[in-house]
Write an enzyme that holds these catalytic residues in place. Structure first.
Site, mmCIF file in Angstrom:
data_model
loop_
_atom_site.group_PDB
_atom_site.id
_atom_site.type_symbol
_atom_site.label_atom_id
_atom_site.label_comp_id
_atom_site.label_asym_id
_atom_site.label_seq_id
_atom_site.Cartn_x
_atom_site.Cartn_y
_atom_site.Cartn_z
ATOM 1 N N GLY A 154 0.851 -1.053 0.146
ATOM 2 C CA GLY A 154 0.168 -0.016 0.041
ATOM 3 C C GLY A 154 0.621 1.075 0.020
ATOM 4 N N ASN A 157 -1.477 7.444 1.433
ATOM 5 C CA ASN A 157 -2.725 8.352 1.235
ATOM 6 C C ASN A 157 -3.805 7.794 1.611
ATOM 7 O OD1 ASN A 157 -2.687 6.540 -1.130
ATOM 8 N ND2 ASN A 157 -3.321 8.471 -2.354
ATOM 9 N N GLU A 254 -1.344 -0.124 -9.487
ATOM 10 C CA GLU A 254 -2.250 1.201 -9.211
ATOM 11 C C GLU A 254 -0.934 2.332 -9.011
ATOM 12 O OE1 GLU A 254 -5.150 1.621 -9.836
ATOM 13 O OE2 GLU A 254 -6.112 -0.278 -9.652
ATOM 14 N N CYS A 288 -4.067 9.972 -5.848
ATOM 15 C CA CYS A 288 -3.113 9.701 -7.122
ATOM 16 C C CYS A 288 -4.203 9.967 -8.619
ATOM 17 C CB CYS A 288 -3.198 7.894 -7.302
ATOM 18 S SG CYS A 288 -4.694 7.284 -7.107
ATOM 19 N N GLU A 465 -9.190 -2.131 -9.779
ATOM 20 C CA GLU A 465 -9.818 -2.259 -8.437
ATOM 21 C C GLU A 465 -10.978 -2.204 -8.625
ATOM 22 O OE1 GLU A 465 -6.914 -0.434 -5.723
ATOM 23 O OE2 GLU A 465 -6.173 -2.429 -5.255
#
Ligand code: NAD
Length: 491
Positions: A154, A157, A254, A288, A465
């Site tokens: 991970g 944020n 991601e 992001c 996702e």
């Protein structure tokens, strides 16, 4: 600042249903970004801890995969209920972990994690169905099967959301997970693991280990790991994808972005300004998919800028635990330094600083605060228009024509997101059709409900996702041909 609750976890890691400690690992101090005070101390996982977590996941996964999807889903939905019931406590923890204001975390963090468990807990009953393929007398069928042990890594944020967005589809599909949060925000994922077990998740299926860039590779290179899902920057993504390719692991990436947000002259201007502000200042700009290149059609430039400046200067910055605070500090001293250096580059390369640009003087103490900043007259070749800043810095660029803005919007290695504000519905669809991005918005920005796939293209990553699409990335197809007649062999 209000008094902070104690958040030291009983152990650094959560493995096989319980907290585990191994003080031989490097010390990681968790700092509250609003004050710089140490709120918890954990240790990075040693190789022995990594082995233990992966072994627990490997042992637990087959039995979990053999359960009915409905039974698995019931546990995930129970976890969602617990998260909702504890939203306040989890949101406060998220605020302490990240510095994001409670006004945000209470609506956007544990709740979106809970949505994920609820959604995947619900859809899994049919989400893994296969197909029947008639072949004359013979036939074939497909089934979706879990991958095995999945690793989640991970960013800092959205620590709780990321832990859930990876954990929920992985578990729903019948996998086990070992999750490593960012070293900047080690706390939230441990709570998610606790809650899953309280909801009835069998031991070993969702493990959390701490660590940094030296720990990640131990997970990514492990031969018992079938899949790696990373949320992080593009350079990290390249390293992780390359390492995972070593033994052809599945990967979801991601990664970062420099997304365009295009405002045409016919747009509802207040709405467009609101979208641009949310898409640059929410979470102190640490999102992001932020629309950090705001292209504004020249005819409305002055009006757009003057109303944007006025609204930006009213943002209330301060104690993240105060419900009235709209913007907290950045996650770390280093991240703020990085953002300040980009602001310097913007100034020296000739952009016009419309507002912000420094450290606010209304907040006291050692917090990593920064002003929401807007640059106007930004041009395509400036560093601030090309590189991901990951802070509250909006770049406003002018444009004249539709074709011109589409070409300029696409002239980037990134392809995470894009947005268009216009009253012309034909133009809206025509433009989004040509923008190179994985997730796009028309007349809004940055909304990511769990029902909708989210992810990037180009250097911003691959895989998706959320939504049913995520299940495809945590499972693979098995095809079975069924012969109904004797085999006719020519020899
Ligand atoms: P980062 O790339 O520095 O770190 C991400 C994670 O990867 C951390 O847990 C880190 O410890 C780990 N890591 C670092 N090097 C590694 C390696 N070689 N092998 C394995 N793991 C490794 O990113 P960050 O600074 O934590 O987060 C900010 C970045 O994340 C930004 O670029 C942002 O755009 C991106 N991000 C993307 C999304 C998305 O969904 N696309 C969401 C949030 C953040």
């Amino acid at each position: 600042m209000k008094a902070q609750p104690k958040v030291q976890p009983p152990g650094s890691h959560f493995i096989d249903g319980e907290y585990v400690e191994d003080t031989a690992g490097t010390l990681i101090e968790s700092l509250y970004p609003a004050t710089g005070e140490v709120i918890a101390r954990v240790h990075a996982a040693t190789p022995a801890i990594v082995e233990r977590a992966i072994a627990a996941a490997k042992r637990a996964q087959p039995e979990w995969a053999a359960m009915s999807p409905t039974a698995r889903g019931r546990i995930l939905k129970r976890a969602a209920d617990i998260m909702r019931a504890r939203n306040r406590e989890l949101s406060e923890l998220e605020t302490l972990d990240t510095g994001k204001p409670i006004q945000e975390t209470i609506v956007a963090d544990p709740t979106s994690g809970a949505d994920s468990f609820e959604f995947f807990g619900g859809v899994i009953a049919t989400g893994m169905n296969g197909s029947y393929i008639p072949l004359g007398g013979d036939w074939a069928y497909t089934k979706r099967v879990p991958l095995g042990v999945c690793v989640g890594i991970g960013a800092w944020n959205y620590p709780q959301q990321i832990a859930c967005w990876k954990g929920a589809p992985a578990l729903a599909a019948g996998n086990a997970m070992v999750f490593k949060p960012s070293e900047n925000t080690p706390l939230g994922a441990l709570k998610i693991a606790e809650i899953l077990h309280e909801a009835g998740l069998p031991k070993g299926l969702y493990n959390v280990i701490q660590g940094d860039r030296d720990t990640g590779p131990l997970l990514v290179n492990h031969s018992d790991v079938a899949k790696v899902s990373l949320t992080g920057s593009v350079p990290t993504g390249r390293k992780v994808a390359a390492a995972a390719a070593g033994n052809l692991k599945h990967v979801t990436m991601e990664l970062g972005g420099k997304s365009p947000l295009i405002v045409f002259e016919d747009a509802d201007i207040d709405s467009a300004i609101g979208g641009a502000m949310l898409g640059n200042f929410y979470s102190t700009g640490q999102v992001c998919s932020n629309g950090t290149r705001v292209f504004v059609q020249r005819d409305i430039k002055q009006e757009f800028l003057s109303r944007l400046k006025e609204r930006t200067e009213k943002i209330s910055i301060g104690d993240p635990m105060d419900e009235a605070t709209q913007m907290g500090p950045m996650v770390s001293f280093d991240q703020r330094e990085k953002v300040l250096s980009y602001i310097d580059k913007g100034k020296t390369e000739g952009a016009t600083l419309l507002t912000g640009g420094g450290i606010p003087n209304n907040v006291s103490g050692e917090g990593y605060y920064i002003q929401p900043t807007v640059f106007a007259d930004v041009t395509d070749e400036m560093t601030i228009a090309r590189e991901e800043i990951f802070g509250p810095v909006m770049c406003v660029l002018d444009f004249e024509h539709e074709d011109e803005v589409i070409a300029r919007a696409n002239a980037t290695e990134f392809g995470l997101s894009a947005g268009v504000f216009t009253a012309d519905i034909t133009r809206a669809h025509r433009v989004v059709d040509q923008l190179e991005a994985g997730t796009l918005w028309i007349n809004t920005y940055n909304l990511c409900p769990v029902e909708m796939p989210f992810g990037g293209s180009k250097q911003s990553g691959f895989g998706r996702e959320n939504s049913l699409a995520a299940l495809d990335h945590y499972s693979e197809l098995k095809t079975v041909y069924v012969g109904m007649a004797p085999v006719e062999a020519p020899y």
